[in-house]
Design an enzyme around this catalytic site. Structure first.
Site, PDB file in Angstrom:
ATOM      1  N   ALA A  66       0.860  -1.175   0.000  1.00 16.55           N
ATOM      2  CA  ALA A  66       0.000   0.000   0.000  1.00 16.55           C
ATOM      3  C   ALA A  66       0.900   1.229   0.000  1.00 16.55           C
ATOM      4  O   ALA A  66       2.053   1.169   0.431  1.00 16.55           O
ATOM      5  CB  ALA A  66      -0.893  -0.027   1.228  1.00 16.55           C
ATOM      6  N   GLY A 111       0.595  -5.045   0.787  1.00 17.02           N
ATOM      7  CA  GLY A 111      -0.544  -5.126  -0.127  1.00 17.02           C
ATOM      8  C   GLY A 111      -0.224  -5.832  -1.440  1.00 17.02           C
ATOM      9  O   GLY A 111      -1.125  -6.367  -2.095  1.00 17.02           O
ATOM     10  N   GLU A 114      -0.506  -9.422  -0.644  1.00 15.13           N
ATOM     11  CA  GLU A 114      -1.946  -9.673  -0.456  1.00 15.13           C
ATOM     12  C   GLU A 114      -2.680  -9.728  -1.798  1.00 15.13           C
ATOM     13  O   GLU A 114      -3.587 -10.538  -1.992  1.00 15.13           O
ATOM     14  CB  GLU A 114      -2.529  -8.588   0.457  1.00 15.13           C
ATOM     15  CG  GLU A 114      -1.984  -8.701   1.877  1.00 15.13           C
ATOM     16  CD  GLU A 114      -2.295  -7.482   2.738  1.00 15.13           C
ATOM     17  OE1 GLU A 114      -1.923  -6.355   2.364  1.00 15.13           O
ATOM     18  OE2 GLU A 114      -2.933  -7.656   3.796  1.00 15.13           O
ATOM     19  N   GLU A 134       4.378  -4.947   7.355  1.00 12.18           N
ATOM     20  CA  GLU A 134       3.587  -3.904   8.039  1.00 12.18           C
ATOM     21  C   GLU A 134       4.027  -3.677   9.477  1.00 12.18           C
ATOM     22  O   GLU A 134       3.990  -2.540   9.960  1.00 12.18           O
ATOM     23  CB  GLU A 134       2.092  -4.274   8.013  1.00 12.18           C
ATOM     24  CG  GLU A 134       1.434  -4.132   6.649  1.00 12.18           C
ATOM     25  CD  GLU A 134       1.553  -5.379   5.771  1.00 12.18           C
ATOM     26  OE1 GLU A 134       2.321  -6.302   6.131  1.00 12.18           O
ATOM     27  OE2 GLU A 134       0.879  -5.429   4.745  1.00 12.18           O
TER      28      GLU A 134
HETATM   29  N1  CAA Z   1       4.559   3.211  -0.735  1.00 14.25           N
HETATM   30  C1  CAA Z   1       4.954   4.369  -1.256  1.00 14.25           C
HETATM   31  N2  CAA Z   1       6.136   4.527  -1.902  1.00 14.25           N
HETATM   32  C2  CAA Z   1       6.910   3.445  -2.022  1.00 14.25           C
HETATM   33  C3  CAA Z   1       6.554   2.200  -1.503  1.00 14.25           C
HETATM   34  C4  CAA Z   1       5.310   2.098  -0.837  1.00 14.25           C
HETATM   35  N3  CAA Z   1       4.850   0.934  -0.318  1.00 14.25           N
HETATM   36  N4  CAA Z   1       7.542   1.310  -1.766  1.00 14.25           N
HETATM   37  C5  CAA Z   1       8.487   1.983  -2.433  1.00 14.25           C
HETATM   38  N5  CAA Z   1       8.123   3.276  -2.594  1.00 14.25           N
HETATM   39  C6  CAA Z   1       8.859   4.359  -3.264  1.00 14.25           C
HETATM   40  C7  CAA Z   1      10.025   4.822  -2.430  1.00 14.25           C
HETATM   41  O1  CAA Z   1       9.589   5.775  -1.465  1.00 14.25           O
HETATM   42  C8  CAA Z   1      10.914   5.428  -3.478  1.00 14.25           C
HETATM   43  O2  CAA Z   1      10.427   6.707  -3.822  1.00 14.25           O
HETATM   44  P1  CAA Z   1      11.490   7.937  -4.064  1.00 14.25           P
HETATM   45  O3  CAA Z   1      12.268   7.515  -5.280  1.00 14.25           O
HETATM   46  O4  CAA Z   1      10.581   9.113  -4.317  1.00 14.25           O
HETATM   47  O5  CAA Z   1      12.326   8.014  -2.834  1.00 14.25           O
HETATM   48  C9  CAA Z   1      10.690   4.511  -4.691  1.00 14.25           C
HETATM   49  O6  CAA Z   1       9.455   3.844  -4.444  1.00 14.25           O
HETATM   50  C10 CAA Z   1      11.777   3.462  -4.855  1.00 14.25           C
HETATM   51  O7  CAA Z   1      11.894   2.766  -3.621  1.00 14.25           O
HETATM   52  P2  CAA Z   1      13.271   2.618  -2.815  1.00 14.25           P
HETATM   53  O8  CAA Z   1      14.192   3.753  -3.136  1.00 14.25           O
HETATM   54  O9  CAA Z   1      12.928   2.382  -1.381  1.00 14.25           O
HETATM   55  O10 CAA Z   1      13.830   1.292  -3.488  1.00 14.25           O
HETATM   56  P3  CAA Z   1      14.833   0.223  -2.830  1.00 14.25           P
HETATM   57  O11 CAA Z   1      15.255  -0.661  -3.949  1.00 14.25           O
HETATM   58  O12 CAA Z   1      15.878   0.885  -2.013  1.00 14.25           O
HETATM   59  O13 CAA Z   1      13.905  -0.619  -1.817  1.00 14.25           O
HETATM   60  C11 CAA Z   1      11.927  -1.787  -1.123  1.00 14.25           C
HETATM   61  C12 CAA Z   1      12.839  -1.382  -2.304  1.00 14.25           C
HETATM   62  C13 CAA Z   1      12.661  -2.761  -0.186  1.00 14.25           C
HETATM   63  C14 CAA Z   1      10.688  -2.478  -1.718  1.00 14.25           C
HETATM   64  C15 CAA Z   1      11.511  -0.528  -0.317  1.00 14.25           C
HETATM   65  O14 CAA Z   1      11.010   0.441  -1.261  1.00 14.25           O
HETATM   66  C16 CAA Z   1      10.447  -0.762   0.694  1.00 14.25           C
HETATM   67  O15 CAA Z   1      10.724  -1.273   1.765  1.00 14.25           O
HETATM   68  N6  CAA Z   1       9.190  -0.360   0.388  1.00 14.25           N
HETATM   69  C17 CAA Z   1       8.083  -0.453   1.312  1.00 14.25           C
HETATM   70  C18 CAA Z   1       7.610  -1.891   1.475  1.00 14.25           C
HETATM   71  C19 CAA Z   1       6.506  -1.947   2.513  1.00 14.25           C
HETATM   72  O16 CAA Z   1       6.695  -1.668   3.681  1.00 14.25           O
HETATM   73  N7  CAA Z   1       5.281  -2.350   2.077  1.00 14.25           N
HETATM   74  C20 CAA Z   1       4.137  -2.500   2.935  1.00 14.25           C
HETATM   75  C21 CAA Z   1       3.298  -1.262   2.861  1.00 14.25           C
HETATM   76  S1  CAA Z   1       2.032  -1.250   4.100  1.00 14.25           S
HETATM   77  C22 CAA Z   1       0.766  -2.169   3.463  1.00 14.25           C
HETATM   78  O17 CAA Z   1       0.838  -2.721   2.374  1.00 14.25           O
HETATM   79  C23 CAA Z   1      -0.444  -2.221   4.333  1.00 14.25           C
HETATM   80  C24 CAA Z   1      -1.523  -3.138   3.914  1.00 14.25           C
HETATM   81  O18 CAA Z   1      -1.465  -4.375   3.991  1.00 14.25           O
HETATM   82  C25 CAA Z   1      -2.800  -2.581   3.485  1.00 14.25           C
END
Ligand code: CAA
Length: 260
Positions: A66, A111, A114, A134
């Site tokens: 998400a 998400g 999921e 999460e």
């Molecule tokens: N939401 C919003 N933006 C996201 C994102 C997310 N879930 N995942 C990645 N991005 C964005 C980053 O902020 C970044 O943006 P900028 O270039 O503007 O800084 C861009 O995508 C590229 O990401 P990274 O620079 O972080 O890339 P990386 O290769 O260093 O890392 C990653 C990749 C490990 C996937 C890392 O991006 C990450 O940990 N992302 C979040 C994963 C996460 O926590 N997901 C769960 C979300 S909560 C959820 O889903 C709740 C639910 O069940 C409803």
């Protein structure tokens, strides 16, 4: 169909829905979820589409979860509505008459994992990574992860993933039954389309009834589920496809199914 955040393509009986926000690794915000809802509502009515493949744009990510930027300012009511929206969309995918294959081309986190789990089954690229991170954001999975993950991989493995936020690679995902097959990244869509093609060549009413039996039966006790299977099996004998399928076998030729 035209969308801001999705690409919809079809070729013959196979549709491909690509989540298209590669700059944020295809994170799911409200707009994407609403478009997914519209796309799958429309596909449900398309008799000409037999199978759907869901994937993510770019080489790095299926869906990285998400959208954290959008969620970060939510209060309780908005969070509840967001969870309801995501659950509704993923239920729609699960309840789509036609099978849906997730072609997981990189990160399938939160998400994204999921979404993949709401599909009928998952094919992964070698570089795919799965997880429910999460807890590292101070929340829990809210689009079905706490419920679909244990149903797919068992409660113990689901507990480890949900409590630790650990990411697992494609080989571990294969080992625990989260994905059916792992292929080289460049072969992923060809593999998904090859499987989709074999499904599309089968009797379409039989595929739809098999999906209904599998889905609905898993929410019933065994006795009721077997009764449900029996009714769907019997109903098949009222179709032209049953006559054609069995005649083709007996005449040693390929069946030509009409979906009626
Ligand atoms: N939401 C919003 N933006 C996201 C994102 C997310 N879930 N995942 C990645 N991005 C964005 C980053 O902020 C970044 O943006 P900028 O270039 O503007 O800084 C861009 O995508 C590229 O990401 P990274 O620079 O972080 O890339 P990386 O290769 O260093 O890392 C990653 C990749 C490990 C996937 C890392 O991006 C990450 O940990 N992302 C979040 C994963 C996460 O926590 N997901 C769960 C979300 S909560 C959820 O889903 C709740 C639910 O069940 C409803």
């Amino acid at each position: 169909m035209e969308f801001q955040n999705l690409i919809y393509e079809s070729s013959g009986a196979i549709a491909v829905v690509t989540i298209n926000r590669p700059k944020v690794l295809n994170a799911l915000n409200k707009a994407v979820l609403q478009e997914l809802d519209q796309a799958f509502a429309a596909i449900a009515e398309m008799r000409e589409i037999a199978v759907v493949i869901v994937t993510g744009a770019g080489e790095k990510s299926f869906v990285a979860g998400a959208d954290i930027a959008e969620m970060s300012a939510y209060g309780i009511a908005e969070a509840r509505a967001f969870s309801r929206l995501g659950q509704q969309v993923f239920n729609r995918i699960e309840e789509l008459p036609q099978p849906v294959i997730a072609a997981v081309n990189g990160y399938a986190l939160g998400g994204g994992c999921e979404l993949a789990m709401a599909c009928d089954f998952r094919i992964a690229a070698q570089n795919a990574r799965f997880g429910q991170p999460e807890v590292s954001l101070g929340v829990i999975a809210g689009f079905g992860g706490t419920q679909r993950l244990p149903r797919l991989v068992g409660r113990g493995m689901a507990a480890q993933l949900l409590y630790s936020g650990d990411m697992i690679g494609s080989d571990e995902a294969l080992r625990i039954g989260l994905v059916n097959k792992v292929v080289a990244a460049e072969a992923l869509m060809d593999e998904a389309k090859a499987i989709a093609g074999r499904i599309a060549a089968a009797g379409p009413l039989s595929v739809i009834a098999s999906k209904a039996a599998l889905r609905e039966g898993s929410n019933m006790d065994l006795k009721r589920a077997l009764a449900y299977e029996r009714e769907l099996f019997a109903a098949g004998f009222a179709t032209a496809d049953q006559k054609e399928g069995m005649a083709a076998f007996l005449q040693k030729r390929k069946a030509n199914f009409q979906g009626r």
